[in-house]
Design an enzyme around this catalytic site. Structure first.
Site: not given
Ligand code: ATP
Ligand code: MG
Length: 591
Positions: A45, A276, A286
């Protein structure tokens, strides 16, 4: 010396090349499940910068596809107008490329808004979606809880024509934000909470950074994600474990939509979850990262203390080291945390092989050689000493380092009274100067406060080769910089941003665990050849660690020669991971 830990390990991710996701992909390919195709996507995102956790997802998405000759798209999951911006889109594209991955295509979920809208009308017309006039609180209360059934909304049995009319009015901007939502009509008694009539659309009278003011209803993550996968022809939709319960909903939507019409061979896309990546002593949320930046706890998204990819880049982490780390930790189905020392170990291994060596002094103390020869005018002679650029890489060659009668050494390398096991310079003690001579301390000058301001030594001209002809030994070799040739530098030293293993565990707020002194700047000096180090390049300052020349210098058209060059300490020289491993083994043996 090669990194002890990393030199001795094999990489399970690559050496064995197997994990449950790769097994699944192999089985699917063998059975022809998706018409033999493999297609993945990385779906960030655009509401923040990529961090080391994303790196794990990226490495997985891209390598799983590449290993099977498949494709991986970058898809911006941009369904929430409030938090997204082109700044993040550009940064994500740049960081992905820096990490070494190149998507076959870049897509935007917002480009699918028309298709999603049509599909929503289709579900409404089949009695599978309805407009609910309850507010968010009432909807949430009606959902029930775990082990507690939900209750049907009073609007659940609205006739199809009324639902269609209201939905169209919502889309046309005729209803206020928060006054209604569109919900899927699934099962309020379902044991999986995600299936209790989830929200598909919310009213948001907001500007979208790509769609402008075209929409005033916006799809939820669940209503957009699987459909985006289907539109693009994704086969394996890999996501993190928190989406496990959303999988049933992912499947439900796709089962009720005419995805066969989309023209992709094989079955509907399938979601698979993996753990994760979390590191101790840092956070990868984030939301928290944004607070750190916006509240000024760090100096921007590329502050080298952050776990964002641009911070790691600024700090000098080679992208290959991050990829190797992600391969090494592998993919599993249970969440776990890794010590940052493990990642650092990969960084050190790579830099040990590639970084040129230079000498720099971070906390300078003057050393005067009293018997150093002078010319006819009484000026100290200058001698150029040959120094090896990288003992790990013959082809890096050697360089000439000026040596003279006044040098800078580290304050730490001298003691007026040497404690036990201190083998460096002290009154009467002899040490070797790296690539120089043996020097013996004959005197030290102190100021009124008793602080040493100058160390006086004699040198032995016979030790030019680094050894004494009479065979006498010294117990230490220290680094130095010729005072007359010193180039001013600033070195930024970093500690962990958080001083607890699990930031926020104590009070619920990670910011309560911020390390009060995580950044220190030393004003030091370096040998002249430090000017060969390009912005963004990593150098090993001998005995001190790896340092990355700051990129900002690149922006200065004419870097002034007197302004100190800024270096960020990437990692120290010692392999802390090896110590952690040893401690763990010892603890294991005691049990
Ligand atoms: P936040 O919840 O902090 O906004 P997010 O996981 O929603 O972070 P996205 O930008 O939606 O962030 O993530 C993009 C992709 O990266 C998704 O497929 C998510 O599952 C993966 N991802 C995000 N954080 C991690 C992590 N710590 N380890 C592995 N994969 C991750
Ligand atoms: Mg997300």
């Amino acid at each position: 010396m090669p990194d002890r830990f990393a030199a001795g390990h094999s990489n399970p991710g690559e050496a064995n090349g197997r994990d449950f996701i790769r097994d699944l992909v192999a089985a699917d390919t063998a059975s022809g499940r998706f018409g033999g195709r493999v297609q993945t996507r990385f779906p960030p995102e655009p509401n923040g910068y990529l961090h080391v956790g994303h790196a794990k997802a990226i490495c997985l998405d891209f390598t799983v596809a590449a290993e099977s000759g498949g494709r991986c798209f970058l898809r911006f999951d941009d369904t929430n107008p409030a938090t997204e911006s082109p700044e993040y889109v550009e940064a994500i594209i740049e960081d992905l490329r820096w990490l070494g991955f190149d998507p076959q295509e870049t897509r935007f979920a917002s480009d699918y808004f028309d298709q999603l809208y049509d599909w929503a009308e289709l579900l409404i017309s089949q009695g599978l979606a309805y407009v609910d006039d309850q507010d968010a609180e009432a909807i949430s209360a009606g959902r029930g809880g775990f082990g507690q059934p939900g209750t049907n909304s009073p609007f659940r049995d609205r006739p199809v024509p009324e639902n269609l009319r209201l939905f169209r009015e919502m889309a046309a901007g005729q209803h206020a934000e928060g006054s209604r939502v569109l919900r899927a009509r699934i099962d309020m008694q379902h044991e999986n909470m995600q299936m209790r009539d989830p929200v598909m659309y919310r009213i948001r009278h907001q500007h979208h950074y790509r769609q402008g003011d075209r929409w005033c209803i916006y799809p939820t993550y669940d209503w957009a994600h699987g459909q985006g996968d289907a539109i693009e022809g994704v086969t394996h939709s890999l996501c993190t474990l928190e989406f496990r319960d959303n999988r049933a909903l992912y499947d439900w939507y796709l089962e009720h939509l005419p995805t066969d019409d989309l023209g992709h061979a094989g079955d509907r896309p399938h979601q698979t979850e993996f753990a994760r990546l979390e590191l101790t002593h840092t956070i990868t949320s984030k939301r928290v990262l944004r607070r750190l930046v916006e509240d000024g706890h760090v100096d921007g998204w590329d502050d080298p203390r952050l776990p964002t990819l641009r911070a790691l880049r600024r700090r000098g982490y080679p992208p290959s080291a991050i990829r190797d780390f992600c391969g090494f930790i592998g993919v599993a189905r249970t969440n776990s945390r890794h010590a940052p020392e493990l990642l650092e170990s990969f960084v050190r291994t790579e830099l040990n092989a590639t970084a040129p060596r230079r000498m720099a002094v971070l906390r300078p103390l003057k050393l005067v050689i009293t018997n150093w020869p002078t010319d006819d005018d009484g000026n100290p002679l200058v001698e150029y000493r040959e120094a090896v650029n990288n003992p790990e890489d013959q082809s890096a060659g050697t360089r000439q380092v000026p040596f003279s009668g006044e040098l800078w050494i580290e304050q730490d390398d001298f003691r007026l009274e040497a404690p036990p096991k201190y083998f460096r310079l002290a009154p009467g003690r002899e040490v070797r100067l790296r690539a120089g001579y043996f020097v013996r301390c004959i005197d030290a000058v102190t100021d009124a406060g008793g602080e040493v301001t100058e160390v006086r030594c004699t040198y032995d001209p016979e030790t030019s080769g680094g050894q004494a002809p009479d065979g006498r030994k010294v117990k230490a070799t220290i680094h130095w910089v010729s005072a007359a040739h010193a180039v001013p530098i600033e070195a930024s030293l970093y500690e962990r941003l958080f001083d607890t293993e699990l930031p926020g565990e104590r009070t619920g707020d990670p910011l309560d665990d911020l390390h009060p002194n995580s950044h220190e700047i030393c004003t030091g000096v370096a040998e002249p050849a430090v000017t060969d180090i390009a912005p963004g390049q990593v150098v090993q300052f001998e005995r001190l660690g790896y340092f990355c020349a700051d990129n900002a210098a690149a922006g200065n058209a004419e870097p002034s020669s007197s302004a100190p060059r800024l270096f960020h300490r990437t990692v120290g020289l010692r392999d802390e991971w090896a110590n952690i491993q040893k401690r763990r083994q010892q603890q294991g043996a005691q049990r």
